[in-house]
Write a protein that holds these residues in place. Sequence first.
Motif, mmCIF file in Angstrom:
data_model
loop_
_atom_site.group_PDB
_atom_site.id
_atom_site.type_symbol
_atom_site.label_atom_id
_atom_site.label_comp_id
_atom_site.label_asym_id
_atom_site.label_seq_id
_atom_site.Cartn_x
_atom_site.Cartn_y
_atom_site.Cartn_z
ATOM 1 N N THR A 147 0.841 -1.204 0.000
ATOM 2 C CA THR A 147 0.000 0.000 0.000
ATOM 3 C C THR A 147 0.876 1.254 0.000
ATOM 4 O OG1 THR A 147 -0.150 0.019 2.420
ATOM 5 C CG2 THR A 147 -1.851 -1.200 1.257
ATOM 6 N N PRO A 148 1.471 1.575 -1.172
ATOM 7 C CA PRO A 148 2.398 2.706 -1.223
ATOM 8 C C PRO A 148 1.700 4.044 -0.998
ATOM 9 C CG PRO A 148 1.900 1.928 -3.440
ATOM 10 C CD PRO A 148 1.243 0.964 -2.498
ATOM 11 N N THR A 149 2.477 5.017 -0.506
ATOM 12 C CA THR A 149 1.970 6.391 -0.413
ATOM 13 C C THR A 149 3.015 7.316 -1.023
ATOM 14 O OG1 THR A 149 3.041 6.974 1.690
ATOM 15 C CG2 THR A 149 0.892 5.880 1.840
ATOM 16 N N THR A 150 2.633 8.563 -1.213
ATOM 17 C CA THR A 150 3.609 9.562 -1.641
ATOM 18 C C THR A 150 4.557 9.792 -0.480
ATOM 19 O OG1 THR A 150 2.218 11.326 -0.784
ATOM 20 C CG2 THR A 150 1.953 10.765 -3.115
ATOM 21 N N LYS A 151 5.742 10.332 -0.761
ATOM 22 C CA LYS A 151 6.646 10.771 0.312
ATOM 23 C C LYS A 151 6.712 12.281 0.212
ATOM 24 C CE LYS A 151 11.392 10.179 1.971
ATOM 25 N NZ LYS A 151 11.095 10.506 3.361
ATOM 26 N N ALA A 152 5.812 12.926 0.920
ATOM 27 C CA ALA A 152 5.683 14.381 0.795
ATOM 28 C C ALA A 152 6.864 15.075 1.461
ATOM 29 C CB ALA A 152 4.376 14.825 1.429
ATOM 30 N N LYS A 153 7.425 16.099 0.791
ATOM 31 C CA LYS A 153 8.521 16.871 1.404
ATOM 32 C C LYS A 153 7.968 17.619 2.615
ATOM 33 C CE LYS A 153 12.191 17.112 -1.808
ATOM 34 N NZ LYS A 153 11.680 16.715 -3.133
ATOM 35 N N GLN A 154 6.741 18.065 2.481
ATOM 36 C CA GLN A 154 6.070 18.733 3.587
ATOM 37 C C GLN A 154 4.634 18.238 3.637
ATOM 38 O OE1 GLN A 154 6.722 22.945 3.085
ATOM 39 N NE2 GLN A 154 8.445 22.786 4.484
ATOM 40 N N GLY A 155 4.092 18.160 4.845
ATOM 41 C CA GLY A 155 2.699 17.754 4.968
ATOM 42 C C GLY A 155 2.553 16.245 4.931
ATOM 43 N N HIS A 156 1.328 15.800 4.724
ATOM 44 C CA HIS A 156 1.026 14.379 4.906
ATOM 45 C C HIS A 156 1.259 13.570 3.636
ATOM 46 C CE1 HIS A 156 -0.477 15.317 8.802
ATOM 47 N NE2 HIS A 156 -1.333 16.207 8.310
ATOM 48 N N ASP A 157 1.659 12.310 3.834
ATOM 49 C CA ASP A 157 1.790 11.397 2.708
ATOM 50 C C ASP A 157 0.396 10.934 2.291
ATOM 51 O OD1 ASP A 157 4.548 11.553 3.032
ATOM 52 O OD2 ASP A 157 4.539 9.946 4.519
ATOM 53 N N LEU A 158 0.204 10.834 0.968
ATOM 54 C CA LEU A 158 -1.123 10.437 0.487
ATOM 55 C C LEU A 158 -1.093 9.036 -0.116
ATOM 56 C CD1 LEU A 158 -2.002 13.818 -1.252
ATOM 57 C CD2 LEU A 158 -2.854 12.966 0.962
ATOM 58 N N PRO A 159 -2.156 8.261 0.094
ATOM 59 C CA PRO A 159 -2.213 6.921 -0.504
ATOM 60 C C PRO A 159 -2.128 7.005 -2.024
ATOM 61 C CG PRO A 159 -4.079 7.295 0.982
ATOM 62 C CD PRO A 159 -3.356 8.595 0.863
ATOM 63 N N LEU A 160 -1.467 6.013 -2.617
ATOM 64 C CA LEU A 160 -1.350 5.979 -4.078
ATOM 65 C C LEU A 160 -2.111 4.775 -4.610
ATOM 66 C CD1 LEU A 160 2.486 6.628 -4.529
ATOM 67 C CD2 LEU A 160 0.656 8.082 -5.410
ATOM 68 N N ASP A 161 -2.996 4.993 -5.579
ATOM 69 C CA ASP A 161 -3.599 3.811 -6.203
ATOM 70 C C ASP A 161 -2.571 3.221 -7.170
ATOM 71 O OD1 ASP A 161 -3.715 5.201 -8.618
ATOM 72 O OD2 ASP A 161 -5.670 6.057 -8.117
ATOM 73 N N GLU A 162 -2.878 1.999 -7.656
ATOM 74 C CA GLU A 162 -1.882 1.276 -8.436
ATOM 75 C C GLU A 162 -1.401 2.079 -9.650
ATOM 76 O OE1 GLU A 162 -2.697 -2.892 -8.727
ATOM 77 O OE2 GLU A 162 -1.553 -3.028 -10.595
ATOM 78 N N GLU A 163 -2.345 2.709 -10.310
ATOM 79 C CA GLU A 163 -1.999 3.433 -11.535
ATOM 80 C C GLU A 163 -1.045 4.599 -11.248
ATOM 81 O OE1 GLU A 163 -4.502 5.740 -14.907
ATOM 82 O OE2 GLU A 163 -5.589 4.270 -13.678
ATOM 83 N N SER A 164 -1.368 5.390 -10.201
ATOM 84 C CA SER A 164 -0.494 6.531 -9.862
ATOM 85 C C SER A 164 0.860 6.039 -9.381
ATOM 86 C CB SER A 164 -1.114 7.393 -8.767
ATOM 87 O OG SER A 164 -2.487 7.509 -8.938
ATOM 88 N N ALA A 165 0.860 4.946 -8.597
ATOM 89 C CA ALA A 165 2.134 4.409 -8.104
ATOM 90 C C ALA A 165 3.001 3.988 -9.290
ATOM 91 C CB ALA A 165 1.891 3.232 -7.168
ATOM 92 N N LYS A 166 2.385 3.332 -10.279
ATOM 93 C CA LYS A 166 3.137 2.898 -11.466
ATOM 94 C C LYS A 166 3.721 4.091 -12.202
ATOM 95 C CE LYS A 166 1.119 -1.557 -12.572
ATOM 96 N NZ LYS A 166 0.005 -2.257 -13.214
ATOM 97 N N GLU A 167 2.917 5.160 -12.254
ATOM 98 C CA GLU A 167 3.366 6.351 -12.959
ATOM 99 C C GLU A 167 4.586 6.981 -12.277
ATOM 100 O OE1 GLU A 167 -0.157 8.322 -14.658
ATOM 101 O OE2 GLU A 167 0.820 10.114 -13.836
ATOM 102 N N ILE A 168 4.557 7.045 -10.941
ATOM 103 C CA ILE A 168 5.671 7.674 -10.215
ATOM 104 C C ILE A 168 6.899 6.761 -10.215
ATOM 105 C CG2 ILE A 168 6.459 8.563 -7.977
ATOM 106 C CD1 ILE A 168 3.600 9.300 -7.340
ATOM 107 N N ILE A 169 6.674 5.454 -9.974
ATOM 108 C CA ILE A 169 7.810 4.541 -9.802
ATOM 109 C C ILE A 169 8.408 4.141 -11.151
ATOM 110 C CG2 ILE A 169 8.527 2.294 -8.869
ATOM 111 C CD1 ILE A 169 6.176 2.638 -6.806
#
Length: 297
Positions: A147-169
């Motif tokens: 269950t990946p999330t963003t790693k926010a430089k500031q503020g809260h990390d947000l959950p990533l759905d599979e598609e967004s996670a694939k896009e970032i990774i």
Amino acid sequence: MPLSKTLEKYGIRKVRSGKVRDLYHWKNELWMVTSDRVSAFDCVLAEEIPSKGIVLNQIALGWFERTSVICPSALLSEELPLEIDLPEWEGRLMRVLPCDPLPVEFIARGYVVGGAWKEYLEKGTAGGYKLPRGLTYGSPLPEPLFTPTTKAKQGHDLPLDEESAKEIIGENYELLKNLTLELYLHGKSYAFNKGLILLDTKFEFGIREGKIFLIDELMTPDSSRFWLREDFERDKDRCPHYDKQILRHYLEKTGWNKQPPPPRLSEEIIKEMQARYKEVLARLFPERFEKVISLID
Ligand SMILES: Nc1ncnc2c1ncn2[C@@H]1O[C@H](COP(=O)(O)OP(=O)(O)O)[C@@H](O)[C@H]1O
Ligand SMILES: [Mg+2]
């Protein structure tokens, strides 16, 4: 001599401070020094937890040693070069290969707690995966979840759905997902044999010259949730947390709105955190615990 002068003498340059770790450059290496600072809800608290940095660093080092067969880590050494004398860093130092950190928190969960428990109560899912009905807090999952999330430089990390996670990774998505689950399963079974339940954890990966490395910390009570196995086997519904959860619980009970400044910590909660983090090190890596016992309060 003040620390800054000593560092200058040895050619060690401070790069920056994270919430918990201070980062330095020395020659081609990155040095991470784990402080006693503690953060919760993305806020660094005013009080420190004495010796926590040593305990966390020793746990991470123990895991990096054990997991290198699954994934290499950025760790080069835990010892200072012979010519450098910095007793204040004893037990806290990790010399690592500088990598490009991926902007994702690679989370694996084996039990329904934390954010997964909240999501399950609201929607019957965890990280978007449909879960069986009737689970209670801390129920084991049918299989571990990524269950990946963003790693926010500031503020809260947000959950990533599979598609967004694939896009970032990118192209390494499947590989990193599998590594996350394999590392978690290894950690869970090792911890179980040492009398601990590893409920969930967060990994960070970095890239260097096209290769993947585990970076930052590894399966510590700051980045994971732990229960004692004997507590779990006695009564799963009444397990004290041996991790940062006790601090989050304490802070939430004060009614804090999670905006700075955070509330002060009581002596009791500081002592409790110290004792519980120490217990995790003593169980997971007793040889390391013995080695640093004279350095810790
Ligand atoms: N091998 C490495 N190469 C580059 N950056 C690293 C490496 N290991 C850890 N880092 C980064 O160093 C920082 C460690 O400090 P920490 O206090 O844990 O930060 P954070 O506030 O992000 O949790 C993190 O931003 C982490 O991504
Ligand atoms: Mg970190």
